[in-house]
Enzyme design. Structure first.
Site, PDB file in Angstrom:
ATOM      1  N   GLN A  78      -6.692   7.704  10.885  1.00  0.00           N
ATOM      2  CA  GLN A  78      -6.602   6.551  10.005  1.00  0.00           C
ATOM      3  C   GLN A  78      -6.003   5.273  10.930  1.00  0.00           C
ATOM      4  OE1 GLN A  78      -4.511   6.373   6.398  1.00  0.00           O
ATOM      5  NE2 GLN A  78      -5.140   4.260   5.657  1.00  0.00           N
ATOM      6  N   PHE A  79      -7.302   4.630  11.357  1.00  0.00           N
ATOM      7  CA  PHE A  79      -6.914   3.417  12.375  1.00  0.00           C
ATOM      8  C   PHE A  79      -6.356   2.161  11.655  1.00  0.00           C
ATOM      9  CE2 PHE A  79     -11.024   2.193  10.724  1.00  0.00           C
ATOM     10  CZ  PHE A  79     -10.812   0.714  10.559  1.00  0.00           C
ATOM     11  N   THR A  80      -6.460   2.175  10.402  1.00  0.00           N
ATOM     12  CA  THR A  80      -6.005   0.945   9.786  1.00  0.00           C
ATOM     13  C   THR A  80      -4.479   1.154   9.712  1.00  0.00           C
ATOM     14  OG1 THR A  80      -6.024   2.118   7.572  1.00  0.00           O
ATOM     15  CG2 THR A  80      -7.767   0.819   7.997  1.00  0.00           C
TER      16      THR A  80
END
Length: 145
Positions: A78-80
């Site tokens: 999850q890059f966020t």
């Protein structure tokens, strides 16, 4: 590396498929759902450190760890997690590592967990995913290495 770790009583992740959603990862019963974010200076050593922490962190019932009770983990990139919304109304993703850097490091976390003896399910890197889980507690911890 940064991980949001939730104690769960079951979790799954699905992606769109030709005939509807396809479940690509699932754990049943007590375990951990782990959202993993990677930043630019992360290394395979940090991935191994995160894996050891996830395997041994005492978040399950009776202050047990996954290693104590052989509980499964669902690991999802999850890059966020490296989004920054301090200014303006639109988050920036400058601190998030690009896919070619992040994907092998998330894979390394999974490989290191499996080398420790963990049962690990995963999402699909870069896909539009839907995560379903039952947060037990609720119990959620941010882990950074």
């Amino acid at each position: 590396m940064r991980a949001v770790v939730q104690r769960v009583d079951g979790a799954s992740v699905s992606v769109p498929g030709e005939s509807g959603p396809e479940t690509v990862g699932e754990i049943r019963g007590e375990g951990l759902c782990v959202l993993v974010g990677v930043t630019h200076d992360d290394t395979p050593e940090k991935a191994a450190q995160l894996a050891r922490k996830l395997w041994s962190v005492r978040m399950l019932a009776d202050e047990k760890s996954c290693s104590d009770v052989d509980a499964p983990l669902l690991v999802i990139s999850q890059f966020t997690l490296y989004g920054d919304a301090r200014k303006g109304r639109r988050p920036t993703w400058n601190a998030a590592a690009p896919g070619p850097v992040a994907e092998p490091l998330v894979d390394e976390v999974v490989a290191q967990l499996r080398a420790l003896g963990a049962t690990v399910a995963t999402g699909r890197f870069g896909a539009q995913m839907r995560v379903s889980l039952t947060n037990d507690g609720p119990f959620t911890v941010l882990v950074e290495v």
